[in-house]
Scaffold this active site. Structure first.
Site, short mmCIF file in Angstrom:
data_model
loop_
_atom_site.label_atom_id
_atom_site.label_comp_id
_atom_site.label_asym_id
_atom_site.label_seq_id
_atom_site.Cartn_x
_atom_site.Cartn_y
_atom_site.Cartn_z
N LYS A 80 -2.73 -6.67 -14.26
CA LYS A 80 -1.92 -6.11 -13.18
C LYS A 80 -2.07 -6.95 -11.92
O LYS A 80 -2.94 -7.82 -11.85
CB LYS A 80 -2.30 -4.65 -12.92
CG LYS A 80 -3.75 -4.42 -12.45
CD LYS A 80 -4.10 -2.93 -12.53
CE LYS A 80 -5.55 -2.66 -12.25
NZ LYS A 80 -5.93 -2.68 -10.85
N ARG A 94 -7.57 10.46 -9.51
CA ARG A 94 -6.60 9.48 -9.04
C ARG A 94 -5.39 9.46 -9.96
O ARG A 94 -4.28 9.69 -9.53
CB ARG A 94 -7.27 8.10 -8.95
CG ARG A 94 -6.46 7.07 -8.23
CD ARG A 94 -7.14 5.72 -8.21
NE ARG A 94 -7.32 5.14 -9.54
CZ ARG A 94 -7.54 3.86 -9.79
NH1 ARG A 94 -7.68 2.99 -8.78
NH2 ARG A 94 -7.67 3.40 -11.02
N TYR A 114 -7.48 -19.09 19.12
CA TYR A 114 -6.94 -17.94 19.84
C TYR A 114 -8.04 -17.17 20.57
O TYR A 114 -9.13 -16.98 20.04
CB TYR A 114 -6.23 -17.00 18.88
CG TYR A 114 -4.83 -17.44 18.54
CD1 TYR A 114 -3.84 -17.52 19.52
CD2 TYR A 114 -4.49 -17.79 17.24
CE1 TYR A 114 -2.56 -17.92 19.21
CE2 TYR A 114 -3.20 -18.19 16.92
CZ TYR A 114 -2.24 -18.25 17.92
OH TYR A 114 -0.96 -18.66 17.61
N MET A 150 -2.79 -17.72 11.49
CA MET A 150 -1.89 -17.42 10.38
C MET A 150 -1.84 -18.55 9.35
O MET A 150 -1.83 -18.30 8.15
CB MET A 150 -0.48 -17.16 10.93
CG MET A 150 0.50 -16.67 9.88
SD MET A 150 2.15 -16.41 10.54
CE MET A 150 1.89 -15.07 11.69
#
Lengths: 344, 344
Positions: B33, B128, B242, B290
């Protein structure tokens, strides 16, 4: 359909671009790197080209070449990483404009592609990309003689308007570029909001287009609806999810929904996160799994078909706070299993 | 080439499957998956089918249909989310085997696809997915008369061998399934390592195949090499990146490398993260951007062409620790800008 629905509102994106263009005392470009901040670079760029954008910005030549296929010839595609080893054929064939970051890159450009367009990226203090003042001093006359299409730099602290770094970088950029004929660019979304002094000839909005801070007036662009797989009653004392992290204190209706950290619902959010069923908040219970999340739907009357993580009631920045990060990372983490719909 | 290289060692993946199969007192399937835990479901499943795996597990019917195209007919593709509204055509056309989670799903299955294969997922305590004991009690005889291909459940705490939840879930699963003829399955990687009592007829290894904990003997499957865009000298007092988060205390050589949180280098790692140039560690400086990361390369003699984030010297779990998460999320976050190479 255990497939969540990601709806991308291109009309809101266009409105955000127009709003930032109206604030820019200059030409307004658009940053569409990282697959258009996760929303689809091609769809985003085509919408903004139609809106009038003529300069697009990407991170790498591979992104640029893919975007050129979608945009066709015409709009300028600027590449922040510049002209790296191995990039020459992509730059030539896709008509890309590398932002040259170093003397090495400048030599590579003029040797491999003499006369081809390029820009120059300068370091005004962030120490991440671009030429240092001394390097630029040595190269400036040679570079300017080749008619660069853009001279640019990037602000490190533009999201904090009062940070002294903004004025320092502005001054450094002036010192490196005043008197130059080529168009200049310093500001992305944050810089646009700092005011006209920061705008020069071209602005480069990114995150604000996609509905993120620091552009507080941005319209939300993404909606994320996650389908419910099943709902169960959990008795007091029973646990939910991995590691038994949540233990019910009272009878609880628990919905298992079909998305998880493999879809960019960052695991660190954990039980701080909330989703919405119309105007009712529903809390996440326990750990976020790879493909599933357990949510408390006790407050709802019926059985919801889906719950909403992103949309008008909760922005990418609200969701980012729960993961200790910024809206940018929520956007770029949006996964590839979603059923994506574009509203025009 | 501002494109990082992700190398996926399918020989190591096969070796991990064989090692987990050797520990399983049962048939051994494979969980693929979330696009094969980020490594490419098709490539992973084809390699493991060649190794002998005959039961694959995916999260949704959409994943199953895509996998069927790659695998062709033959291997069983089991869908954890079961038969949801809208799934019927995919299940029929792609010959999928839904793991039925509720009475609603069972009704949908027998009405829409009478006689078609299905499995049953039971909740043994994780709350779940799967039927509760009472639900199963009401449906059991009807379901068993349809010859389900598998009766399964999932452990919530298998990564913690001493957790009392493991024995509780084992007992609950016995109570719900003893005396049944259909094949039974309880264990993924963690459960395999708990020993033969947990193995039943089919095991379903996932993360261990891909080189992650709790399978400590797993061979690493992924290597991630990130190219250097440029290197600069940063003087004491200067900041990097940053928010001015890193300020140099001494002269520092800083490499800017071409990957960031948009590529799954989770932003929360920040300056805890390290990369390698051969056998030398290089620390991340300041915030992860990013598309870029600043790295201290002062300790290196030459200029590296790239730095390595994942590989033999540092596993997905080591990197996960820096982000406060688990190796699974590092794998499933691996981005789509990488140049992917499969070693066979």
């Amino acid at each position: 359909m255990a497939q969540a629905k990601l709806t991308i509102d291109l009309a809101a994106l266009r409105a955000n671009w127009r709003a930032l263009a109206a604030k820019s005392h200059s030409e307004t470009g658009a940053v569409v790197k990282a697959d258009g901040y996760g929303l689809g670079a091609n769809q985003v760029a085509l919408a903004l080209a139609d809106e009038g954008a003529r300069r697009f910005f990407v991170a790498s030549c591979e992104e640029g070449a893919s975007l050129r296929d979608a945009l066709g010839s015409g709009p300028e595609i600027n590449v922040f990483s510049g002209h790296m080893d191995g990039d020459t054929a992509l730059i030539r064939d896709a008509q890309l404009t590398p932002m040259i970051n170093s003397i090495d890159q400048m030599l590579r450009q003029v040797e491999a592609l003499p006369g081809a367009p390029f820009g120059v990226q300068l370091d005004s203090g962030m120490n991440r990309l671009g030429m240092e003042p001394a390097e630029w001093g040595a190269l400036r006359d040679i570079a300017l003689a080749q008619n660069p299409t853009l001279i640019m730099s990037h602000l490190a602290c533009a999201d904090e308007p009062d940070h002294p770094m903004n004025a320092q970088q502005l001054q450094a950029f002036h010192e490196m570029t005043d008197g130059i004929d080529a168009p200049r660019s310093l500001s992305a979304t944050g810089g646009i909001l700092l005011g006209a002094d920061y705008h020069f000839d071209v602005t480069r909005p990114g995150v604000g287009l996609y509905g993120g801070l620091p552009f507080e007036d941005a319209k939300p662009v993404v909606t994320l609806d996650i389908p419910v797989i099943q709902i169960r009653e959990v008795a007091p004392g029973e646990s939910v999810g991995y590691g038994n992290n949540f233990i019910a204190q009272s009878p609880t209706r628990v919905a298992t929904i079909a998305a998880g950290y493999a879809d960019g619902v960052i695991r660190a959010m954990g039980p701080q996160a909330q989703l919405w069923s119309e105007d009712t908040r529903c809390k996440v219970l326990g750990r976020i799994s790879m493909d599933m999340i357990a949510v408390d739907v006790s407050a709802l009357n019926g059985d919801p078909a889906s719950l909403t993580l992103l949309g008008h009631m909760q922005s990418v920045d609200v969701v980012a706070d729960w993961a200790g990060t910024i809206g940018y990372e929520i956007l770029t983490s949006l996964g590839h299993r979603y059923d994506r719909t574009y509203l025009t």
